[in-house]
Each structure stands twice: as C-alpha cells, then as structure tokens.
Design a protein around this motif. Structure first.
Motif, PDB file in Angstrom:
ATOM      1  N   MET A 105       0.811  -1.179   0.000  1.00  0.00           N
ATOM      2  CA  MET A 105       0.000   0.000   0.000  1.00  0.00           C
ATOM      3  C   MET A 105       0.865   1.257   0.000  1.00  0.00           C
ATOM      4  O   MET A 105       0.557   2.212  -0.707  1.00  0.00           O
ATOM      5  CB  MET A 105      -0.883  -0.049   1.237  1.00  0.00           C
ATOM      6  CG  MET A 105      -1.911   1.003   1.250  1.00  0.00           C
ATOM      7  SD  MET A 105      -3.194   0.534   0.155  1.00  0.00           S
ATOM      8  CE  MET A 105      -4.605   0.812   1.078  1.00  0.00           C
ATOM      9  N   ALA A 106       1.913   1.268   0.802  1.00  0.00           N
ATOM     10  CA  ALA A 106       2.797   2.422   0.894  1.00  0.00           C
ATOM     11  C   ALA A 106       3.557   2.612  -0.403  1.00  0.00           C
ATOM     12  O   ALA A 106       3.807   3.742  -0.826  1.00  0.00           O
ATOM     13  CB  ALA A 106       3.763   2.255   2.059  1.00  0.00           C
ATOM     14  N   ALA A 107       3.901   1.494  -1.059  1.00  0.00           N
ATOM     15  CA  ALA A 107       4.630   1.590  -2.329  1.00  0.00           C
ATOM     16  C   ALA A 107       3.739   2.200  -3.399  1.00  0.00           C
ATOM     17  O   ALA A 107       4.189   2.997  -4.233  1.00  0.00           O
ATOM     18  CB  ALA A 107       5.124   0.218  -2.746  1.00  0.00           C
ATOM     19  N   ALA A 108       2.458   1.843  -3.398  1.00  0.00           N
ATOM     20  CA  ALA A 108       1.529   2.387  -4.398  1.00  0.00           C
ATOM     21  C   ALA A 108       1.316   3.881  -4.167  1.00  0.00           C
ATOM     22  O   ALA A 108       1.252   4.664  -5.125  1.00  0.00           O
ATOM     23  CB  ALA A 108       0.198   1.645  -4.328  1.00  0.00           C
ATOM     24  N   ALA A 109       1.204   4.262  -2.899  1.00  0.00           N
ATOM     25  CA  ALA A 109       1.029   5.687  -2.588  1.00  0.00           C
ATOM     26  C   ALA A 109       2.276   6.467  -2.970  1.00  0.00           C
ATOM     27  O   ALA A 109       2.198   7.588  -3.478  1.00  0.00           O
ATOM     28  CB  ALA A 109       0.715   5.862  -1.114  1.00  0.00           C
ATOM     29  N   GLY A 110       3.446   5.873  -2.746  1.00  0.00           N
ATOM     30  CA  GLY A 110       4.700   6.528  -3.103  1.00  0.00           C
ATOM     31  C   GLY A 110       4.836   6.713  -4.598  1.00  0.00           C
ATOM     32  O   GLY A 110       5.311   7.739  -5.073  1.00  0.00           O
ATOM     33  N   SER A 111       4.407   5.699  -5.363  1.00  0.00           N
ATOM     34  CA  SER A 111       4.509   5.820  -6.822  1.00  0.00           C
ATOM     35  C   SER A 111       3.505   6.854  -7.348  1.00  0.00           C
ATOM     36  O   SER A 111       3.774   7.549  -8.314  1.00  0.00           O
ATOM     37  CB  SER A 111       4.289   4.471  -7.491  1.00  0.00           C
ATOM     38  OG  SER A 111       2.955   4.048  -7.325  1.00  0.00           O
ATOM     39  N   ARG A 112       2.326   6.939  -6.702  1.00  0.00           N
ATOM     40  CA  ARG A 112       1.355   7.957  -7.097  1.00  0.00           C
ATOM     41  C   ARG A 112       1.889   9.359  -6.850  1.00  0.00           C
ATOM     42  O   ARG A 112       1.745  10.260  -7.690  1.00  0.00           O
ATOM     43  CB  ARG A 112       0.075   7.775  -6.278  1.00  0.00           C
ATOM     44  CG  ARG A 112      -1.049   7.311  -7.091  1.00  0.00           C
ATOM     45  CD  ARG A 112      -2.319   7.342  -6.302  1.00  0.00           C
ATOM     46  NE  ARG A 112      -2.992   6.089  -6.542  1.00  0.00           N
ATOM     47  CZ  ARG A 112      -3.917   5.559  -5.788  1.00  0.00           C
ATOM     48  NH1 ARG A 112      -4.284   6.177  -4.694  1.00  0.00           N
ATOM     49  NH2 ARG A 112      -4.483   4.434  -6.095  1.00  0.00           N
ATOM     50  N   VAL A 113       2.507   9.548  -5.683  1.00  0.00           N
ATOM     51  CA  VAL A 113       3.057  10.865  -5.341  1.00  0.00           C
ATOM     52  C   VAL A 113       4.179  11.232  -6.300  1.00  0.00           C
ATOM     53  O   VAL A 113       4.264  12.362  -6.791  1.00  0.00           O
ATOM     54  CB  VAL A 113       3.539  10.876  -3.875  1.00  0.00           C
ATOM     55  CG1 VAL A 113       4.344  12.132  -3.584  1.00  0.00           C
ATOM     56  CG2 VAL A 113       2.361  10.768  -2.936  1.00  0.00           C
TER      57      VAL A 113
ATOM     58  N   LEU B  70       2.686  12.294  -9.596  1.00  0.00           N
ATOM     59  CA  LEU B  70       2.136  13.646  -9.526  1.00  0.00           C
ATOM     60  C   LEU B  70       3.237  14.704  -9.543  1.00  0.00           C
ATOM     61  O   LEU B  70       3.107  15.753 -10.179  1.00  0.00           O
ATOM     62  CB  LEU B  70       1.269  13.806  -8.273  1.00  0.00           C
ATOM     63  CG  LEU B  70      -0.078  13.090  -8.301  1.00  0.00           C
ATOM     64  CD1 LEU B  70      -0.735  13.183  -6.934  1.00  0.00           C
ATOM     65  CD2 LEU B  70      -0.969  13.662  -9.367  1.00  0.00           C
ATOM     66  N   LEU B  71       4.318  14.408  -8.830  1.00  0.00           N
ATOM     67  CA  LEU B  71       5.434  15.358  -8.814  1.00  0.00           C
ATOM     68  C   LEU B  71       6.053  15.510 -10.198  1.00  0.00           C
ATOM     69  O   LEU B  71       6.419  16.610 -10.615  1.00  0.00           O
ATOM     70  CB  LEU B  71       6.484  14.927  -7.794  1.00  0.00           C
ATOM     71  CG  LEU B  71       6.105  15.140  -6.329  1.00  0.00           C
ATOM     72  CD1 LEU B  71       7.188  14.552  -5.435  1.00  0.00           C
ATOM     73  CD2 LEU B  71       5.922  16.604  -6.033  1.00  0.00           C
ATOM     74  N   ARG B  72       6.190  14.379 -10.920  1.00  0.00           N
ATOM     75  CA  ARG B  72       6.760  14.448 -12.268  1.00  0.00           C
ATOM     76  C   ARG B  72       5.875  15.277 -13.193  1.00  0.00           C
ATOM     77  O   ARG B  72       6.363  16.088 -13.977  1.00  0.00           O
ATOM     78  CB  ARG B  72       6.923  13.031 -12.835  1.00  0.00           C
ATOM     79  CG  ARG B  72       8.373  12.626 -12.866  1.00  0.00           C
ATOM     80  CD  ARG B  72       8.574  11.287 -13.498  1.00  0.00           C
ATOM     81  NE  ARG B  72       8.370  10.288 -12.431  1.00  0.00           N
ATOM     82  CZ  ARG B  72       7.640   9.186 -12.528  1.00  0.00           C
ATOM     83  NH1 ARG B  72       7.060   8.895 -13.675  1.00  0.00           N
ATOM     84  NH2 ARG B  72       7.494   8.358 -11.536  1.00  0.00           N
ATOM     85  N   ARG B  73       4.563  15.096 -13.112  1.00  0.00           N
ATOM     86  CA  ARG B  73       3.643  15.860 -13.955  1.00  0.00           C
ATOM     87  C   ARG B  73       3.686  17.351 -13.627  1.00  0.00           C
ATOM     88  O   ARG B  73       3.638  18.200 -14.509  1.00  0.00           O
ATOM     89  CB  ARG B  73       2.213  15.335 -13.794  1.00  0.00           C
ATOM     90  CG  ARG B  73       1.936  14.256 -14.794  1.00  0.00           C
ATOM     91  CD  ARG B  73       0.470  13.928 -14.806  1.00  0.00           C
ATOM     92  NE  ARG B  73       0.362  12.604 -14.208  1.00  0.00           N
ATOM     93  CZ  ARG B  73      -0.600  12.183 -13.422  1.00  0.00           C
ATOM     94  NH1 ARG B  73      -1.589  12.990 -13.134  1.00  0.00           N
ATOM     95  NH2 ARG B  73      -0.597  10.985 -12.931  1.00  0.00           N
ATOM     96  N   SER B  74       3.768  17.672 -12.338  1.00  0.00           N
ATOM     97  CA  SER B  74       3.816  19.084 -11.968  1.00  0.00           C
ATOM     98  C   SER B  74       5.118  19.726 -12.414  1.00  0.00           C
ATOM     99  O   SER B  74       5.147  20.897 -12.797  1.00  0.00           O
ATOM    100  CB  SER B  74       3.611  19.253 -10.467  1.00  0.00           C
ATOM    101  OG  SER B  74       4.710  18.730  -9.755  1.00  0.00           O
ATOM    102  N   GLN B  75       6.212  18.981 -12.389  1.00  0.00           N
ATOM    103  CA  GLN B  75       7.487  19.525 -12.855  1.00  0.00           C
ATOM    104  C   GLN B  75       7.447  19.787 -14.358  1.00  0.00           C
ATOM    105  O   GLN B  75       7.993  20.764 -14.845  1.00  0.00           O
ATOM    106  CB  GLN B  75       8.637  18.586 -12.521  1.00  0.00           C
ATOM    107  CG  GLN B  75       9.021  18.602 -11.075  1.00  0.00           C
ATOM    108  CD  GLN B  75      10.130  17.614 -10.766  1.00  0.00           C
ATOM    109  OE1 GLN B  75      10.477  16.768 -11.581  1.00  0.00           O
ATOM    110  NE2 GLN B  75      10.673  17.721  -9.566  1.00  0.00           N
ATOM    111  N   LEU B  76       6.772  18.905 -15.106  1.00  0.00           N
ATOM    112  CA  LEU B  76       6.654  19.123 -16.545  1.00  0.00           C
ATOM    113  C   LEU B  76       5.825  20.368 -16.846  1.00  0.00           C
ATOM    114  O   LEU B  76       6.100  21.103 -17.784  1.00  0.00           O
ATOM    115  CB  LEU B  76       6.035  17.904 -17.222  1.00  0.00           C
ATOM    116  CG  LEU B  76       6.919  16.656 -17.301  1.00  0.00           C
ATOM    117  CD1 LEU B  76       6.130  15.498 -17.880  1.00  0.00           C
ATOM    118  CD2 LEU B  76       8.159  16.924 -18.127  1.00  0.00           C
ATOM    119  N   GLN B  77       4.799  20.612 -16.044  1.00  0.00           N
ATOM    120  CA  GLN B  77       3.979  21.799 -16.268  1.00  0.00           C
ATOM    121  C   GLN B  77       4.718  23.075 -15.896  1.00  0.00           C
ATOM    122  O   GLN B  77       4.494  24.120 -16.481  1.00  0.00           O
ATOM    123  CB  GLN B  77       2.685  21.696 -15.470  1.00  0.00           C
ATOM    124  CG  GLN B  77       1.741  20.648 -16.027  1.00  0.00           C
ATOM    125  CD  GLN B  77       0.513  20.485 -15.165  1.00  0.00           C
ATOM    126  OE1 GLN B  77       0.437  21.071 -14.086  1.00  0.00           O
ATOM    127  NE2 GLN B  77      -0.444  19.694 -15.621  1.00  0.00           N
TER     128      GLN B  77
END
Length: 109
Positions: A1-9, A12-19
């Motif tokens: 569960m923690a690994a899935a949450a970490g990959s989601r975060v 999201l960080l990668r997408r925000s950096q691209l924007q």
C-alpha cells in the motif's frame, strides 16, 4: 500500500514539474529564426528610423527663429489669484522670458 502511494506521489510530482518547465515563447511557436528576425528588424528598421529622426532634428534646428505672437491681454488667461511660492511670485517655475508672457506682457518689450 505504501509503495503504491509513493509511486502515485512521484507520478504527480513528475507531472507538476513538466507543467512548471514550459518552453520559452520563441520555441513554443516553432519559430527557430526569431532571433535572426529581430536582428534584421534592428538593422533595417530601427537604426534607419533613428537616423531619419536625427536628420529631422538637425534640419529643423537650422531654421531661422520664428517671431513670437503679439501679446493680447485676454482676461481669462494668466490669472494670478495668489502668488507662486517661488521667486517673486509672478513667474512660473520654468519661466522663459522670450516665450512666456506675464499678465502685463512680455518682459523683453
């Protein structure tokens, strides 16, 4: 569960950096030669425009001095309800005795 949450975060960080990393406006429109265009405009439009303006000022400065208009004491002009806070109170701040008349007329006459 923690690994899935970490990959989601991290996703999201990668997408925000691209924007946040938007391309510069010149490359955003696909114009690779915009620097060349501005350099050409500078040399063939701006600099000749400055040269023509300088020539105009030079030629206008060699004209004979124009005669100033005759003083007419209109009652609605040059009203002094109280003196100016500088000098003798009758001259404006940037007074030119050849161009700016006092309420009684030009000083030179």
């Amino acid at each position: 569960m923690a690994a899935a949450a970490g990959s989601r975060v991290s996703g999201l960080l990668r997408r925000s950096q691209l924007q946040l990393r938007r391309p510069m406006s010149s490359s955003a429109h696909g114009e690779e030669g915009s620097a060349r265009m501005w350099k050409t405009l500078t040399y063939f439009v701006a600099l000749p425009g400055v040269g023509v303006s300088m020539l105009n000022v030079f030629l206008k400065s060699h004209h004979a001095e124009e005669e100033r208009p005759e003083f007419v004491p209109y009652p609605h002009l040059r009203i002094r309800s109280k003196p100016f806070p500088w000098g003798d109170g009758n001259h404006t701040l940037f007074h030119n005795p050849h161009v700016n008349p006092l309420p009684t007329g030009y000083e030179d006459e």
